[in-house]
Scaffold this motif. Structure first.
Motif, PDB file in Angstrom:
ATOM      1  N   LEU A 184       0.824  -1.212   0.000  1.00  0.00           N
ATOM      2  CA  LEU A 184       0.000   0.000   0.000  1.00  0.00           C
ATOM      3  C   LEU A 184       0.856   1.258   0.000  1.00  0.00           C
ATOM      4  N   SER A 185       1.972   1.211   0.727  1.00  0.00           N
ATOM      5  CA  SER A 185       2.889   2.352   0.748  1.00  0.00           C
ATOM      6  C   SER A 185       3.514   2.558  -0.631  1.00  0.00           C
ATOM      7  N   LEU A 186       3.971   1.461  -1.251  1.00  0.00           N
ATOM      8  CA  LEU A 186       4.553   1.563  -2.594  1.00  0.00           C
ATOM      9  C   LEU A 186       3.529   2.059  -3.605  1.00  0.00           C
ATOM     10  N   LYS A 187       2.326   1.535  -3.494  1.00  0.00           N
ATOM     11  CA  LYS A 187       1.245   1.926  -4.411  1.00  0.00           C
ATOM     12  C   LYS A 187       1.007   3.433  -4.352  1.00  0.00           C
ATOM     13  N   ALA A 188       0.974   3.979  -3.136  1.00  0.00           N
ATOM     14  CA  ALA A 188       0.737   5.414  -2.970  1.00  0.00           C
ATOM     15  C   ALA A 188       1.899   6.231  -3.525  1.00  0.00           C
ATOM     16  N   ARG A 189       3.114   5.753  -3.349  1.00  0.00           N
ATOM     17  CA  ARG A 189       4.299   6.510  -3.778  1.00  0.00           C
ATOM     18  C   ARG A 189       4.525   6.440  -5.279  1.00  0.00           C
ATOM     19  N   LEU A 190       4.300   5.265  -5.870  1.00  0.00           N
ATOM     20  CA  LEU A 190       4.718   5.036  -7.254  1.00  0.00           C
ATOM     21  C   LEU A 190       3.624   5.316  -8.275  1.00  0.00           C
ATOM     22  N   GLN A 191       2.355   5.167  -7.886  1.00  0.00           N
ATOM     23  CA  GLN A 191       1.234   5.461  -8.792  1.00  0.00           C
ATOM     24  C   GLN A 191       1.318   4.655 -10.093  1.00  0.00           C
ATOM     25  N   LYS A 192       1.722   3.416 -10.001  1.00  0.00           N
ATOM     26  CA  LYS A 192       1.822   2.578 -11.194  1.00  0.00           C
ATOM     27  C   LYS A 192       0.527   1.813 -11.437  1.00  0.00           C
ATOM     28  N   THR A 193       0.348   1.364 -12.670  1.00  0.00           N
ATOM     29  CA  THR A 193      -0.744   0.453 -12.986  1.00  0.00           C
ATOM     30  C   THR A 193      -0.344  -0.937 -12.508  1.00  0.00           C
ATOM     31  N   MET A 194      -1.194  -1.565 -11.681  1.00  0.00           N
ATOM     32  CA  MET A 194      -0.852  -2.880 -11.150  1.00  0.00           C
ATOM     33  C   MET A 194      -2.040  -3.828 -11.248  1.00  0.00           C
ATOM     34  N   VAL A 195      -1.717  -5.075 -11.584  1.00  0.00           N
ATOM     35  CA  VAL A 195      -2.713  -6.146 -11.564  1.00  0.00           C
ATOM     36  C   VAL A 195      -2.235  -7.177 -10.561  1.00  0.00           C
ATOM     37  N   LEU A 196      -3.073  -7.448  -9.569  1.00  0.00           N
ATOM     38  CA  LEU A 196      -2.708  -8.320  -8.458  1.00  0.00           C
ATOM     39  C   LEU A 196      -3.649  -9.521  -8.435  1.00  0.00           C
ATOM     40  N   VAL A 197      -3.113 -10.703  -8.704  1.00  0.00           N
ATOM     41  CA  VAL A 197      -3.887 -11.930  -8.587  1.00  0.00           C
ATOM     42  C   VAL A 197      -3.847 -12.399  -7.137  1.00  0.00           C
ATOM     43  N   THR A 198      -5.007 -12.746  -6.596  1.00  0.00           N
ATOM     44  CA  THR A 198      -5.067 -13.252  -5.236  1.00  0.00           C
ATOM     45  C   THR A 198      -6.236 -14.227  -5.111  1.00  0.00           C
ATOM     46  N   HIS A 199      -6.136 -15.143  -4.165  1.00  0.00           N
ATOM     47  CA  HIS A 199      -7.262 -16.029  -3.838  1.00  0.00           C
ATOM     48  C   HIS A 199      -7.943 -15.574  -2.548  1.00  0.00           C
ATOM     49  N   ASP A 200      -7.470 -14.468  -2.004  1.00  0.00           N
ATOM     50  CA  ASP A 200      -7.888 -13.997  -0.687  1.00  0.00           C
ATOM     51  C   ASP A 200      -8.781 -12.766  -0.836  1.00  0.00           C
ATOM     52  N   ILE A 201     -10.066 -12.896  -0.506  1.00  0.00           N
ATOM     53  CA  ILE A 201     -11.007 -11.795  -0.688  1.00  0.00           C
ATOM     54  C   ILE A 201     -10.640 -10.593   0.169  1.00  0.00           C
ATOM     55  N   TRP A 202     -10.091 -10.832   1.371  1.00  0.00           N
ATOM     56  CA  TRP A 202      -9.702  -9.709   2.235  1.00  0.00           C
ATOM     57  C   TRP A 202      -8.542  -8.944   1.602  1.00  0.00           C
ATOM     58  N   GLU A 203      -7.590  -9.687   1.016  1.00  0.00           N
ATOM     59  CA  GLU A 203      -6.456  -9.039   0.361  1.00  0.00           C
ATOM     60  C   GLU A 203      -6.923  -8.222  -0.840  1.00  0.00           C
ATOM     61  N   ALA A 204      -7.860  -8.771  -1.611  1.00  0.00           N
ATOM     62  CA  ALA A 204      -8.390  -8.049  -2.772  1.00  0.00           C
ATOM     63  C   ALA A 204      -9.057  -6.752  -2.345  1.00  0.00           C
ATOM     64  N   PHE A 205      -9.871  -6.823  -1.279  1.00  0.00           N
ATOM     65  CA  PHE A 205     -10.572  -5.629  -0.805  1.00  0.00           C
ATOM     66  C   PHE A 205      -9.603  -4.617  -0.218  1.00  0.00           C
ATOM     67  N   ARG A 206      -8.540  -5.084   0.397  1.00  0.00           N
ATOM     68  CA  ARG A 206      -7.598  -4.176   1.054  1.00  0.00           C
ATOM     69  C   ARG A 206      -6.686  -3.477   0.047  1.00  0.00           C
ATOM     70  N   LEU A 207      -6.268  -4.190  -1.000  1.00  0.00           N
ATOM     71  CA  LEU A 207      -5.231  -3.670  -1.882  1.00  0.00           C
ATOM     72  C   LEU A 207      -5.757  -3.140  -3.209  1.00  0.00           C
ATOM     73  N   GLY A 208      -6.914  -3.595  -3.652  1.00  0.00           N
ATOM     74  CA  GLY A 208      -7.397  -3.230  -4.982  1.00  0.00           C
ATOM     75  C   GLY A 208      -8.205  -1.942  -4.987  1.00  0.00           C
ATOM     76  N   ASP A 209      -7.946  -1.080  -5.978  1.00  0.00           N
ATOM     77  CA  ASP A 209      -8.834   0.052  -6.235  1.00  0.00           C
ATOM     78  C   ASP A 209     -10.144  -0.464  -6.816  1.00  0.00           C
ATOM     79  N   ARG A 210     -10.012  -1.423  -7.725  1.00  0.00           N
ATOM     80  CA  ARG A 210     -11.166  -2.161  -8.243  1.00  0.00           C
ATOM     81  C   ARG A 210     -10.828  -3.651  -8.195  1.00  0.00           C
ATOM     82  N   ILE A 211     -11.859  -4.459  -8.275  1.00  0.00           N
ATOM     83  CA  ILE A 211     -11.711  -5.908  -8.175  1.00  0.00           C
ATOM     84  C   ILE A 211     -12.435  -6.560  -9.338  1.00  0.00           C
TER      85      ILE A 211
END
Length: 249
Positions: A184-211
């Motif tokens: 989350l810290s890197l995401k805020a600093r770098l402002q890059k486009t990222m695609v994050l694959v996860t099997h964890d719904i809590w992780e998706a909700f915590r880290l994703g701008d969209r899901i």
């Protein structure tokens, strides 16, 4: 409206036995956003990620990277412009941490001084001590340290787009939570486009701008965490978000 950094148009991936990993995927990721991909094993999320960096080829349809068809780009050159963190981190065990992190800058013919400067910068970015890490090997690091190095390597050539395939999945809960904070810290600093694959719904909700929720090779819904909570598209999405809502971490 932000420009799409990644886009798929009618993309399908069929295996030789006739089964589909993905069918008619219409999907896009805006520049600068983090899109979480979530679904059960076999839902197609890792296949989609592999299609984006041409580790696999679609059976039908077109993938666009920053507006250009991926199929028109040399796959090796394309991958050097996309940061990628595979499930196991993908570090070369017989290479030092410096050599692992500087792989792509070396391939891009950066000077040794540029590589060293970037290594120092990246170690600071992922909260590792450059002097302590430089000559060590992956086997000498903890799982959390290896994943930080893998993220540093993905960022080494300053790509506009970073693809992460369950980067925290194999870690213990405390380490995973710590690296999520770091992400989350890197995401805020770098402002890059990222695609994050996860099997964890809590992780998706915590880290994703969209899901993006996938099931059996089909997109069930794409939306912000709040949109998924408020307006689930079907019973499958509803069951996922209810699980999140009833059992928050």
């Amino acid at each position: 409206m932000n420009r799409l950094a990644l886009e798929t148009r009618q993309v399908s991936k069929q295996f030789p036995d006739g089964t589909y990993a993905l069918q008619n995927i219409e999907w896009g990721v805006q520049e600068g956003e983090t899109m979480a991909l979530i679904g059960e094993s076999g839902s197609g999320k890792t296949t989609l990620l592999r299609l984006l960096n041409r580790l696999a080829q679609p059976t039908a349809g077109t993938i666009y990277i920053q507006g250009n068809p991926a199929c028109s780009q040399d796959p090796i050159q394309l991958r050097r412009c996309l940061g990628y963190v595979p499930q196991d981190g993908g570090l070369f065990p017989h290479w030092t941490i410096t050599r692992n992190v500087c792989l792509v800058p070396h391939l891009l013919n950066w000077s040794l001084q540029q590589q060293e400067s970037q290594f120092q910068h990246l170690m600071q970015l992922v909260n590792l001590d450059a002097a302590q890490m430089a000559e060590r090997y992956p086997i000498e690091l903890s799982g959390g340290q290896r994943q930080r190095v893998a993220v540093a390597r993905a960022l080494a050539a300053n790509p506009a787009i970073v693809l992460l395939d369950e980067p925290f999945g194999a870690l213990d809960p405390l380490t995973r939570h710590d690296l999520q904070d770091q992400f989350l810290s890197l995401k805020a600093r770098l402002q890059k486009t990222m695609v994050l694959v996860t099997h964890d719904i809590w992780e998706a909700f915590r880290l994703g701008d969209r899901i993006t929720i996938l099931k059996d090779g089909h997109i069930q819904q794409v939306g912000t965490p709040q949109e998924l909570l408020d307006f689930p598209a079907n019973s499958y999405v509803h069951s996922l978000v209810c699980h999140y809502h009833n059992h928050p971490e």
